[in-house]
Design a protein around this motif. Sequence first.
Motif, PDB file in Angstrom:
ATOM      1  N   LEU A 105     -35.128 -38.202  22.408  1.00 43.87           N
ATOM      2  CA  LEU A 105     -35.518 -37.109  23.294  1.00 43.87           C
ATOM      3  C   LEU A 105     -36.503 -36.178  22.603  1.00 43.87           C
ATOM      4  O   LEU A 105     -36.559 -36.112  21.374  1.00 43.87           O
ATOM      5  CB  LEU A 105     -34.293 -36.296  23.719  1.00 43.87           C
ATOM      6  N   ASP A 106     -37.242 -35.428  23.415  1.00 42.31           N
ATOM      7  CA  ASP A 106     -38.152 -34.419  22.875  1.00 42.31           C
ATOM      8  C   ASP A 106     -37.538 -33.027  22.885  1.00 42.31           C
ATOM      9  O   ASP A 106     -37.965 -32.158  22.121  1.00 42.31           O
ATOM     10  CB  ASP A 106     -39.453 -34.413  23.685  1.00 42.31           C
ATOM     11  N   LEU A 107     -36.553 -32.807  23.743  1.00 37.31           N
ATOM     12  CA  LEU A 107     -35.827 -31.539  23.777  1.00 37.31           C
ATOM     13  C   LEU A 107     -34.533 -31.767  24.534  1.00 37.31           C
ATOM     14  O   LEU A 107     -34.377 -32.763  25.251  1.00 37.31           O
ATOM     15  CB  LEU A 107     -36.655 -30.426  24.429  1.00 37.31           C
ATOM     16  N   LEU A 108     -33.600 -30.816  24.380  1.00 30.71           N
ATOM     17  CA  LEU A 108     -32.297 -30.949  25.019  1.00 30.71           C
ATOM     18  C   LEU A 108     -31.862 -29.609  25.588  1.00 30.71           C
ATOM     19  O   LEU A 108     -31.917 -28.582  24.901  1.00 30.71           O
ATOM     20  CB  LEU A 108     -31.249 -31.435  24.002  1.00 30.71           C
ATOM     21  N   VAL A 109     -31.445 -29.619  26.846  1.00 30.55           N
ATOM     22  CA  VAL A 109     -30.814 -28.471  27.489  1.00 30.55           C
ATOM     23  C   VAL A 109     -29.333 -28.792  27.589  1.00 30.55           C
ATOM     24  O   VAL A 109     -28.971 -29.862  28.092  1.00 30.55           O
ATOM     25  CB  VAL A 109     -31.397 -28.226  28.893  1.00 30.55           C
ATOM     26  N   ALA A 110     -28.464 -27.912  27.095  1.00 27.48           N
ATOM     27  CA  ALA A 110     -27.056 -28.287  26.998  1.00 27.48           C
ATOM     28  C   ALA A 110     -26.114 -27.161  27.413  1.00 27.48           C
ATOM     29  O   ALA A 110     -26.283 -26.011  26.999  1.00 27.48           O
ATOM     30  CB  ALA A 110     -26.721 -28.735  25.588  1.00 27.48           C
ATOM     31  N   ARG A 111     -25.133 -27.525  28.217  1.00 27.70           N
ATOM     32  CA  ARG A 111     -23.963 -26.699  28.504  1.00 27.70           C
ATOM     33  C   ARG A 111     -22.752 -27.554  28.183  1.00 27.70           C
ATOM     34  O   ARG A 111     -22.511 -28.564  28.845  1.00 27.70           O
ATOM     35  CB  ARG A 111     -23.929 -26.243  29.961  1.00 27.70           C
ATOM     36  N   THR A 112     -22.025 -27.179  27.148  1.00 24.89           N
ATOM     37  CA  THR A 112     -20.878 -27.969  26.729  1.00 24.89           C
ATOM     38  C   THR A 112     -19.616 -27.120  26.749  1.00 24.89           C
ATOM     39  O   THR A 112     -19.676 -25.904  26.924  1.00 24.89           O
ATOM     40  CB  THR A 112     -21.074 -28.535  25.312  1.00 24.89           C
ATOM     41  N   ALA A 113     -18.486 -27.769  26.550  1.00 21.33           N
ATOM     42  CA  ALA A 113     -17.214 -27.053  26.514  1.00 21.33           C
ATOM     43  C   ALA A 113     -16.981 -26.397  25.170  1.00 21.33           C
ATOM     44  O   ALA A 113     -16.044 -25.607  25.018  1.00 21.33           O
ATOM     45  CB  ALA A 113     -16.066 -28.016  26.829  1.00 21.33           C
ATOM     46  N   GLY A 114     -17.822 -26.707  24.200  1.00 23.68           N
ATOM     47  CA  GLY A 114     -17.629 -26.188  22.855  1.00 23.68           C
ATOM     48  C   GLY A 114     -18.333 -24.868  22.626  1.00 23.68           C
ATOM     49  O   GLY A 114     -18.976 -24.305  23.516  1.00 23.68           O
ATOM     50  N   PRO A 115     -18.236 -24.361  21.392  1.00 25.24           N
ATOM     51  CA  PRO A 115     -18.869 -23.088  21.049  1.00 25.24           C
ATOM     52  C   PRO A 115     -20.362 -23.233  20.835  1.00 25.24           C
ATOM     53  O   PRO A 115     -20.903 -24.344  20.782  1.00 25.24           O
ATOM     54  CB  PRO A 115     -18.161 -22.706  19.741  1.00 25.24           C
ATOM     55  N   LEU A 116     -21.017 -22.103  20.669  1.00 23.59           N
ATOM     56  CA  LEU A 116     -22.461 -22.074  20.441  1.00 23.59           C
ATOM     57  C   LEU A 116     -22.847 -22.853  19.192  1.00 23.59           C
ATOM     58  O   LEU A 116     -23.920 -23.464  19.137  1.00 23.59           O
ATOM     59  CB  LEU A 116     -22.925 -20.616  20.334  1.00 23.59           C
ATOM     60  N   ASP A 117     -21.985 -22.872  18.198  1.00 18.18           N
ATOM     61  CA  ASP A 117     -22.297 -23.621  16.978  1.00 18.18           C
ATOM     62  C   ASP A 117     -22.499 -25.105  17.246  1.00 18.18           C
ATOM     63  O   ASP A 117     -23.220 -25.785  16.504  1.00 18.18           O
ATOM     64  CB  ASP A 117     -21.193 -23.429  15.942  1.00 18.18           C
ATOM     65  N   ASP A 118     -21.873 -25.636  18.303  1.00 21.07           N
ATOM     66  CA  ASP A 118     -22.100 -27.038  18.651  1.00 21.07           C
ATOM     67  C   ASP A 118     -23.560 -27.276  19.019  1.00 21.07           C
ATOM     68  O   ASP A 118     -24.139 -28.324  18.684  1.00 21.07           O
ATOM     69  CB  ASP A 118     -21.207 -27.463  19.817  1.00 21.07           C
ATOM     70  N   LEU A 119     -24.152 -26.320  19.715  1.00 21.82           N
ATOM     71  CA  LEU A 119     -25.555 -26.465  20.104  1.00 21.82           C
ATOM     72  C   LEU A 119     -26.456 -26.371  18.880  1.00 21.82           C
ATOM     73  O   LEU A 119     -27.479 -27.069  18.786  1.00 21.82           O
ATOM     74  CB  LEU A 119     -25.932 -25.398  21.136  1.00 21.82           C
ATOM     75  N   ARG A 120     -26.073 -25.532  17.934  1.00 19.89           N
ATOM     76  CA  ARG A 120     -26.849 -25.440  16.691  1.00 19.89           C
ATOM     77  C   ARG A 120     -26.752 -26.757  15.908  1.00 19.89           C
ATOM     78  O   ARG A 120     -27.729 -27.199  15.295  1.00 19.89           O
ATOM     79  CB  ARG A 120     -26.354 -24.278  15.842  1.00 19.89           C
ATOM     80  N   THR A 121     -25.581 -27.379  15.948  1.00 16.87           N
ATOM     81  CA  THR A 121     -25.414 -28.671  15.278  1.00 16.87           C
ATOM     82  C   THR A 121     -26.307 -29.724  15.921  1.00 16.87           C
ATOM     83  O   THR A 121     -26.945 -30.528  15.227  1.00 16.87           O
ATOM     84  CB  THR A 121     -23.941 -29.111  15.342  1.00 16.87           C
ATOM     85  N   LEU A 122     -26.364 -29.727  17.246  1.00 11.62           N
ATOM     86  CA  LEU A 122     -27.230 -30.677  17.944  1.00 11.62           C
ATOM     87  C   LEU A 122     -28.684 -30.492  17.531  1.00 11.62           C
ATOM     88  O   LEU A 122     -29.410 -31.466  17.304  1.00 11.62           O
ATOM     89  CB  LEU A 122     -27.078 -30.502  19.455  1.00 11.62           C
ATOM     90  N   ALA A 123     -29.120 -29.239  17.438  1.00 10.11           N
ATOM     91  CA  ALA A 123     -30.511 -28.965  17.073  1.00 10.11           C
ATOM     92  C   ALA A 123     -30.790 -29.302  15.616  1.00 10.11           C
ATOM     93  O   ALA A 123     -31.797 -29.940  15.290  1.00 10.11           O
ATOM     94  CB  ALA A 123     -30.829 -27.501  17.336  1.00 10.11           C
TER      95      ALA A 123
END
Length: 319
Positions: A105-123
């Motif tokens: 992917l070139d970018l990701l938009v995410a709404r997950t059940a986890g905390p904000l740190d999960d999104l930082r991990t993805l990035a």
Amino acid sequence: MEAPVDDHRTTPRGLFSLAELTPGTIAALAHRSAALHRDPHAHDRPLDGRAAGILFTQTSTRTRTAFTVGALRLGATPVTYGPGDLQLATGESLPDTARVLGAMLDLLVARTAGPLDDLRTLARTGRLPVVNAMAAEEHPTQALADLATLTTVFGDDLTGIRLLYVGEGNNTAVALAHALAAVPHAHATFASPTGYGLPEAELKAATRRAGTTGAVIEQIHDLDLAPGHVDVLYTTRWQTTGTTKPDPDWRTRFRPFHVDTRLMDRWPDAVFLHDLPAHRGDEVAADVLDGPRSLAWEQAAMKLPSAMAVLEWTAAPAR
């Protein structure tokens, strides 16, 4: 319009919390949202040829639709994922998933059940830009749409705007506090039942930011203490998406914060905002939500151009 200032000097760039963006960037993103609302074609398809992941493991009507359609309008091909679509559902680790998504992917938009740190991990692990489409802690793209909506009534310069938020200090309220702390001389009052206010750390962070802009961010637990002058009255539903309340009597504690015409009449010139979905009869009366002072439906429509503005900014190369 001048491009928003780049707040991140490393690649990839993402949007996680408005607390991490400069006031100039927040204002520029709100203005860009309003510009795309006025003219949806005011762009040169900057995401042409890119693949945009749209990952929603929680329910969503407005935000998921806005980012999917926004990606299409900007030229990207959206790749959508629901709660059971990725191998995360079978036990694959988040870092392993991130590495795979980042390779494709070139970018990701995410709404997950986890905390904000999960999104930082993805990035960080996937090395791709990630947009927080709502985490437990904050809903930043909602606040950008809110600011853009207010510019349609009060003009591009929101200096000195006075807003009263009524209800739970949830992720929408947190984003709103960070957004308004960046507006010069804004005055934002958050009225919540005791025990349901803004998280202390978020309130302190917004107050620190406000000290640099001349804004005021305050919290009260009694509507009798609300300011005498309010330009905007804002509420959200009492039961935040994906959460429950341990207190079985919580509705009794929230009832004094119900927004009806009697409360609105305390500020006869104020407009009304609601991020939706709404539960008529709970947090808001039907004649307020559907009344002439409500901007809730314009606010909902603003989610699409705001998503486009965020995608455009997130995908831009760092300078």
